[in-house]
Write a protein that holds these residues in place. Structure first.
Motif, PDB file in Angstrom:
ATOM      1  N   PRO A   4      14.159  -3.788  21.216  1.00  0.00           N
ATOM      2  CA  PRO A   4      12.814  -3.196  21.120  1.00  0.00           C
ATOM      3  C   PRO A   4      11.781  -4.174  20.546  1.00  0.00           C
ATOM      4  CG  PRO A   4      14.156  -2.427  19.303  1.00  0.00           C
ATOM      5  CD  PRO A   4      15.053  -3.273  20.172  1.00  0.00           C
ATOM      6  N   VAL A   5      12.211  -5.385  20.180  1.00  0.00           N
ATOM      7  CA  VAL A   5      11.321  -6.402  19.618  1.00  0.00           C
ATOM      8  C   VAL A   5      11.498  -7.695  20.398  1.00  0.00           C
ATOM      9  CG1 VAL A   5      11.370  -5.403  17.299  1.00  0.00           C
ATOM     10  CG2 VAL A   5      13.060  -7.130  17.929  1.00  0.00           C
ATOM     11  N   THR A   6      10.609  -8.657  20.176  1.00  0.00           N
ATOM     12  CA  THR A   6      10.771  -9.953  20.827  1.00  0.00           C
ATOM     13  C   THR A   6      11.885 -10.738  20.142  1.00  0.00           C
ATOM     14  OG1 THR A   6       9.164 -11.049  19.405  1.00  0.00           O
ATOM     15  CG2 THR A   6       8.323 -10.031  21.438  1.00  0.00           C
ATOM     16  N   ILE A   7      12.452 -11.676  20.845  1.00  0.00           N
ATOM     17  CA  ILE A   7      13.548 -12.466  20.261  1.00  0.00           C
ATOM     18  C   ILE A   7      13.030 -13.709  19.550  1.00  0.00           C
ATOM     19  CG2 ILE A   7      15.235 -11.635  21.927  1.00  0.00           C
ATOM     20  CD1 ILE A   7      15.012 -14.348  23.350  1.00  0.00           C
ATOM     21  N   GLN A   8      11.722 -13.911  19.571  1.00  0.00           N
ATOM     22  CA  GLN A   8      11.097 -15.111  19.003  1.00  0.00           C
ATOM     23  C   GLN A   8      11.644 -15.510  17.638  1.00  0.00           C
ATOM     24  OE1 GLN A   8       8.479 -17.132  20.172  1.00  0.00           O
ATOM     25  NE2 GLN A   8       8.490 -18.343  18.326  1.00  0.00           N
ATOM     26  N   SER A   9      11.665 -14.608  16.670  1.00  0.00           N
ATOM     27  CA  SER A   9      12.047 -14.971  15.299  1.00  0.00           C
ATOM     28  C   SER A   9      13.364 -14.359  14.860  1.00  0.00           C
ATOM     29  CB  SER A   9      10.937 -14.545  14.328  1.00  0.00           C
ATOM     30  OG  SER A   9       9.729 -15.185  14.672  1.00  0.00           O
ATOM     31  N   LEU A  10      14.102 -13.794  15.776  1.00  0.00           N
ATOM     32  CA  LEU A  10      15.363 -13.154  15.405  1.00  0.00           C
ATOM     33  C   LEU A  10      16.447 -14.186  15.106  1.00  0.00           C
ATOM     34  CD1 LEU A  10      15.692 -10.232  17.987  1.00  0.00           C
ATOM     35  CD2 LEU A  10      15.037 -10.073  15.588  1.00  0.00           C
ATOM     36  N   PRO A  11      17.253 -13.928  14.098  1.00  0.00           N
ATOM     37  CA  PRO A  11      18.428 -14.790  13.915  1.00  0.00           C
ATOM     38  C   PRO A  11      19.458 -14.438  14.991  1.00  0.00           C
ATOM     39  CG  PRO A  11      18.405 -13.054  12.274  1.00  0.00           C
ATOM     40  CD  PRO A  11      17.144 -12.916  13.075  1.00  0.00           C
ATOM     41  N   ILE A  12      19.894 -15.420  15.739  1.00  0.00           N
ATOM     42  CA  ILE A  12      20.832 -15.190  16.845  1.00  0.00           C
ATOM     43  C   ILE A  12      22.020 -16.124  16.684  1.00  0.00           C
ATOM     44  CG2 ILE A  12      21.141 -15.293  19.346  1.00  0.00           C
ATOM     45  CD1 ILE A  12      18.144 -14.694  19.611  1.00  0.00           C
ATOM     46  N   LEU A  13      23.199 -15.556  16.796  1.00  0.00           N
ATOM     47  CA  LEU A  13      24.431 -16.335  16.689  1.00  0.00           C
ATOM     48  C   LEU A  13      24.978 -16.582  18.089  1.00  0.00           C
ATOM     49  CD1 LEU A  13      26.824 -17.554  15.088  1.00  0.00           C
ATOM     50  CD2 LEU A  13      27.836 -15.248  15.118  1.00  0.00           C
ATOM     51  N   VAL A  14      25.160 -17.822  18.441  1.00  0.00           N
ATOM     52  CA  VAL A  14      25.792 -18.198  19.700  1.00  0.00           C
ATOM     53  C   VAL A  14      27.192 -18.671  19.354  1.00  0.00           C
ATOM     54  CG1 VAL A  14      25.725 -19.752  21.688  1.00  0.00           C
ATOM     55  CG2 VAL A  14      23.592 -18.865  20.735  1.00  0.00           C
ATOM     56  N   THR A  15      28.178 -17.943  19.827  1.00  0.00           N
ATOM     57  CA  THR A  15      29.559 -18.339  19.548  1.00  0.00           C
ATOM     58  C   THR A  15      30.060 -19.193  20.702  1.00  0.00           C
ATOM     59  OG1 THR A  15      30.388 -16.311  20.539  1.00  0.00           O
ATOM     60  CG2 THR A  15      30.041 -16.286  18.155  1.00  0.00           C
ATOM     61  N   GLY A  16      30.461 -20.385  20.397  1.00  0.00           N
ATOM     62  CA  GLY A  16      30.921 -21.322  21.416  1.00  0.00           C
ATOM     63  C   GLY A  16      29.813 -22.268  21.810  1.00  0.00           C
ATOM     64  N   TYR A  17      30.206 -23.468  22.152  1.00  0.00           N
ATOM     65  CA  TYR A  17      29.231 -24.478  22.542  1.00  0.00           C
ATOM     66  C   TYR A  17      29.735 -25.184  23.796  1.00  0.00           C
ATOM     67  CZ  TYR A  17      25.321 -27.648  21.642  1.00  0.00           C
ATOM     68  OH  TYR A  17      24.134 -28.346  21.714  1.00  0.00           O
ATOM     69  N   GLY A  18      30.124 -24.341  24.757  1.00  0.00           N
ATOM     70  CA  GLY A  18      30.638 -24.868  26.021  1.00  0.00           C
ATOM     71  C   GLY A  18      29.574 -24.900  27.085  1.00  0.00           C
ATOM     72  N   ARG A  19      29.985 -24.676  28.330  1.00  0.00           N
ATOM     73  CA  ARG A  19      29.082 -24.761  29.474  1.00  0.00           C
ATOM     74  C   ARG A  19      27.860 -23.858  29.341  1.00  0.00           C
ATOM     75  NH1 ARG A  19      33.646 -24.317  33.741  1.00  0.00           N
ATOM     76  NH2 ARG A  19      34.327 -26.475  33.798  1.00  0.00           N
ATOM     77  N   VAL A  20      28.068 -22.627  28.884  1.00  0.00           N
ATOM     78  CA  VAL A  20      26.956 -21.687  28.765  1.00  0.00           C
ATOM     79  C   VAL A  20      26.347 -21.734  27.364  1.00  0.00           C
ATOM     80  CG1 VAL A  20      26.270 -19.258  28.899  1.00  0.00           C
ATOM     81  CG2 VAL A  20      27.888 -20.196  30.567  1.00  0.00           C
ATOM     82  N   GLY A  21      27.182 -21.868  26.340  1.00  0.00           N
ATOM     83  CA  GLY A  21      26.694 -21.866  24.969  1.00  0.00           C
ATOM     84  C   GLY A  21      25.708 -22.977  24.669  1.00  0.00           C
ATOM     85  N   LYS A  22      25.941 -24.134  25.228  1.00  0.00           N
ATOM     86  CA  LYS A  22      25.057 -25.270  24.965  1.00  0.00           C
ATOM     87  C   LYS A  22      23.646 -25.033  25.511  1.00  0.00           C
ATOM     88  CE  LYS A  22      25.152 -30.302  25.021  1.00  0.00           C
ATOM     89  NZ  LYS A  22      25.970 -31.464  25.328  1.00  0.00           N
ATOM     90  N   PRO A  23      23.467 -24.694  26.798  1.00  0.00           N
ATOM     91  CA  PRO A  23      22.107 -24.425  27.270  1.00  0.00           C
ATOM     92  C   PRO A  23      21.501 -23.150  26.647  1.00  0.00           C
ATOM     93  CG  PRO A  23      23.664 -24.072  29.066  1.00  0.00           C
ATOM     94  CD  PRO A  23      24.424 -24.686  27.912  1.00  0.00           C
TER      95      PRO A  23
END
Length: 169
Positions: free
Chosen positions: A145-164
């Motif tokens: 319901p809000v913009t993602i601009q300032s949200l803390p977001i956790l990306v798990t993994g740094y593979g093919r999709v996680g990196k971009p």
């Protein structure tokens, strides 16, 4: 004289664009289950059997299925069972799609069909990682319901999709 005979079965707007590209390269191209794409389609087959019979190289959807049972054909009004696709394809054909379930690939290969899973190829999977990351962002934007601009977001993994994905976020 055409170079190759293709049959496009199911798929989305990418399949419609591919059809145009293949035709512009001098190939014979027919299609089935792209019937409501509003692309002014011609050479549409009335049935799966006709499409398979008219093509030596069969190109299906990417991904092949979204539910494990039916062909991914969002512009088609009915359901096309994967088992019907397997039954229609005969020895000597080439079958190309993306994210092909293992049991479908096995059944095709047992029939003497050459199967190529586009998303199992590293070169294409790497190219597909950016649109996949963007799709994940779109889903998040639509769900929140809000913009993602300032949200803390956790990306798990740094593979093919996680990196971009991490780079874009």
């Amino acid at each position: 004289m055409s170079r190759y005979r293709f049959a496009l079965i199911g798929g989305d707007l990418r399949s419609s664009r591919l059809k145009e590209m293949l035709e512009n390269s001098g190939n014979t191209v027919v299609s089935y289950a792209l019937d409501s794409s509003n692309t002014g389609e011609y050479n549409a087959c009335k049935g799966l059997q006709e499409a398979v019979a008219r093509g030596d190289i069969l190109i299906a959807a990417v991904p092949l299925t979204t539910d494990g049972v039916t062909l991914n054909a969002p512009f088609h009004t009915g359901e096309i069972l994967l088992d019907d696709v397997v039954q229609a394809v005969s020895k000597g054909k080439v079958f190309i799609a993306g994210a092909i379930p293992g049991y479908i690939q096995q059944k095709m290969e047992e029939k003497g069909v050459l199967v190529e899973d586009l998303l199992a190829r590293d070169d294409l999977a790497i190219l597909n990682s950016v649109p996949t990351a963007e799709g994940a962002i779109q889903i998040a934007m639509e769900a929140l319901p809000v913009t993602i601009q300032s949200l803390p977001i956790l990306v798990t993994g740094y593979g093919r999709v996680g990196k971009p994905l991490a780079g874009t976020l």
